[in-house]
Motif scaffolding. Sequence first.
Motif, short mmCIF file in Angstrom:
data_model
loop_
_atom_site.label_atom_id
_atom_site.label_comp_id
_atom_site.label_asym_id
_atom_site.label_seq_id
_atom_site.Cartn_x
_atom_site.Cartn_y
_atom_site.Cartn_z
N ILE A 205 8.44 -26.36 45.22
CA ILE A 205 8.08 -26.10 43.82
C ILE A 205 8.81 -27.14 42.98
CG2 ILE A 205 8.14 -24.47 41.90
CD1 ILE A 205 8.20 -22.21 43.99
N ASN A 206 8.05 -27.94 42.24
CA ASN A 206 8.63 -28.98 41.40
C ASN A 206 8.17 -28.76 39.96
OD1 ASN A 206 8.43 -31.72 39.92
ND2 ASN A 206 9.80 -32.17 41.62
N LEU A 207 9.11 -28.66 39.05
CA LEU A 207 8.84 -28.50 37.63
C LEU A 207 9.28 -29.78 36.94
CD1 LEU A 207 10.23 -24.86 37.25
CD2 LEU A 207 7.91 -25.58 37.87
N TYR A 208 8.31 -30.63 36.61
CA TYR A 208 8.59 -31.98 36.12
C TYR A 208 8.22 -32.05 34.63
CZ TYR A 208 8.86 -37.08 36.19
OH TYR A 208 9.21 -38.38 35.96
N PHE A 224 8.64 -16.46 48.62
CA PHE A 224 9.24 -16.75 49.92
C PHE A 224 8.79 -18.14 50.35
CE2 PHE A 224 9.22 -17.00 54.53
CZ PHE A 224 10.46 -16.49 54.88
N VAL A 225 9.75 -19.02 50.55
CA VAL A 225 9.45 -20.39 50.98
C VAL A 225 10.27 -20.67 52.23
CG1 VAL A 225 9.66 -22.83 50.41
CG2 VAL A 225 8.93 -21.20 48.66
N ARG A 226 9.58 -21.03 53.29
CA ARG A 226 10.28 -21.41 54.51
C ARG A 226 9.78 -22.77 54.98
NH1 ARG A 226 11.26 -18.05 60.18
NH2 ARG A 226 12.83 -19.49 60.98
N GLY A 227 10.68 -23.71 55.05
CA GLY A 227 10.37 -25.01 55.62
C GLY A 227 10.24 -26.13 54.62
N ALA A 228 11.18 -27.07 54.68
CA ALA A 228 11.08 -28.36 53.99
C ALA A 228 11.76 -29.35 54.93
CB ALA A 228 11.76 -28.33 52.63
N SER A 241 13.15 -30.18 48.74
CA SER A 241 13.94 -29.00 48.42
C SER A 241 13.03 -27.77 48.43
CB SER A 241 14.60 -29.14 47.05
OG SER A 241 13.63 -29.04 46.01
N GLY A 242 13.63 -26.63 48.15
CA GLY A 242 12.83 -25.43 47.91
C GLY A 242 12.26 -25.44 46.51
N LEU A 243 13.12 -25.63 45.50
CA LEU A 243 12.72 -25.70 44.09
C LEU A 243 13.62 -26.68 43.38
CD1 LEU A 243 11.96 -22.73 41.69
CD2 LEU A 243 13.47 -24.56 40.99
N THR A 244 13.01 -27.53 42.57
CA THR A 244 13.78 -28.48 41.76
C THR A 244 13.20 -28.56 40.35
OG1 THR A 244 14.53 -29.84 43.61
CG2 THR A 244 14.39 -30.91 41.48
N THR A 245 14.08 -28.45 39.35
CA THR A 245 13.69 -28.80 37.98
C THR A 245 13.93 -30.30 37.83
OG1 THR A 245 15.84 -28.39 36.97
CG2 THR A 245 14.35 -26.51 37.20
N ASP A 246 12.93 -30.99 37.34
CA ASP A 246 12.85 -32.44 37.50
C ASP A 246 12.36 -33.05 36.19
OD1 ASP A 246 12.87 -34.85 38.80
OD2 ASP A 246 11.36 -34.34 40.28
N GLY A 247 12.36 -34.37 36.09
CA GLY A 247 11.75 -35.02 34.95
C GLY A 247 12.64 -36.05 34.30
N GLY A 270 15.45 -28.62 54.12
CA GLY A 270 16.28 -29.80 54.20
C GLY A 270 16.68 -30.28 52.82
N ASN A 271 17.73 -31.04 52.75
CA ASN A 271 18.32 -31.57 51.53
C ASN A 271 18.94 -30.48 50.67
OD1 ASN A 271 19.08 -33.58 49.63
ND2 ASN A 271 17.34 -32.99 48.37
N ALA A 272 18.12 -29.54 50.16
CA ALA A 272 18.65 -28.51 49.28
C ALA A 272 17.68 -27.34 49.20
CB ALA A 272 18.90 -29.07 47.88
N ALA A 273 18.21 -26.20 48.80
CA ALA A 273 17.37 -25.04 48.53
C ALA A 273 16.90 -25.06 47.08
CB ALA A 273 18.11 -23.75 48.83
N MET A 274 17.84 -25.21 46.14
CA MET A 274 17.51 -25.19 44.71
C MET A 274 18.36 -26.23 43.99
SD MET A 274 17.38 -21.06 43.97
CE MET A 274 16.46 -21.23 42.42
N ASN A 275 17.71 -27.03 43.17
CA ASN A 275 18.40 -28.07 42.41
C ASN A 275 18.00 -28.01 40.94
OD1 ASN A 275 19.97 -29.43 44.33
ND2 ASN A 275 18.27 -30.74 44.96
N ILE A 276 18.95 -28.23 40.09
CA ILE A 276 18.69 -28.55 38.68
C ILE A 276 19.01 -30.02 38.53
CG2 ILE A 276 19.33 -28.14 36.28
CD1 ILE A 276 20.09 -25.28 37.07
#
Length: 401
Positions: A205-208, A224-228, A241-247, A270-276
């Motif tokens: 999930i990417n919020l750009y 529910f998200v499994r696998g990156a 990632s699982g979810l990243t706020t981006d832009g 991989g890399n991360a589950a959740m990022n801001i």
Amino acid sequence: MGPLKRRAAPWLWLALLAGGPGVAACASHHATGDATLVITKGGTYSGAYASTASGTACVRVATTEPVVLDGCALTGPGNLIEAGEGADLTVRNCRGRGLPPTADKQAPGRFLDAYRPRRLVVEHNAFVQTSGIVVNRWSGTGAPGQTLTVRYNLARDVDGRWRNNTGSTHCSFLILNTVQHVPGVDIAYNEVVNAPGQSLVEDNINLYNSSGTAASPLHVHDNFVRGAYPFPAAAGQFTGSGLTTDGDAKTVDGATAFVEADHNQFVATGNAAMNIAAGHDIYFHDNRAITAGYLPDGARFNAGHAGLGVFNFYKQPATVFFGHRVAHNAVGYVKWGGTDPAPDRQDLSPGACAPCTDTEHLPGPIGWITEEGEWRTWQQKLRKAGVAVGPQLARAGSVSK
């Protein structure tokens, strides 16, 4: 996006049958070529639609009158559904299957590629081996009902790989690109499972540069998200990632903002589950982030970085990057060589999780059985909530294997 930002339970194939540098590629995927069905008049449409070329969509919505796609079966190497400017579209109880690209430097098509819709409802669908959903900008006025909901969908193997594995396009289960100041956005109860070696997703999930409002935050909950995984899955470099706020917005008005993400489960990311990584007024709370250090075949999962991260990747000014809260999240994230809260763990990104408070560090060892436990928890959650994901109508079309 930098190393911080950037990518079971059964894989359930039978159940399916019964941002950042990738944004430009994702956003430009919207095609203007042929389509098997071009809808120029509002109404409800059902049926089976197939295409045979990457440049041909199965269905294109070319009207601003309300359109419902209900119980459709869609197959093809290009976009399965496209919607143009001003679309008022509901997609429900549809099944989609992406086919291998027929052109070089192309990923499988989107399940849905929408450009500047004014209303969009995507509920109770199932799709496999597509490059997900992209909503590229927004034309709604904020009038009642002009909002975006993506709920109760079942997705398998989001895949950005080009044919013959000659490269890839960054893609997501869902990317919102410059969908700004929209109240009532609800992204909930979606089930996304990506198998290692059969998928290549960036941020699930990417919020750009996308935002809700102060009174009505963009709400991402109970997914529910499994696998990156990188491709091949044992590789060490990965930026999803699982979810990243981006832009990359440099103004407070244009940045990702007013986002609340809670009660989600992010597993094996991989890399991360959740990022801001960008924006302001973003609140992550009461999520679960579990990543084991091994792949299903017993090989080490080498692409981990950290469970949660908050970092100003785009170096936005303090007037744009502010107001973040990350609280009450349960994390068990294996990174080989990590140190937090124990050897070979990295629940919080080193030096990049200052707003993270009251984190529950799950007891070790975190392994494949831990990830399987998250699947059981998800199934229990659905039963308790009385929620079923995927198509609900018996008459929904089928997609051949």
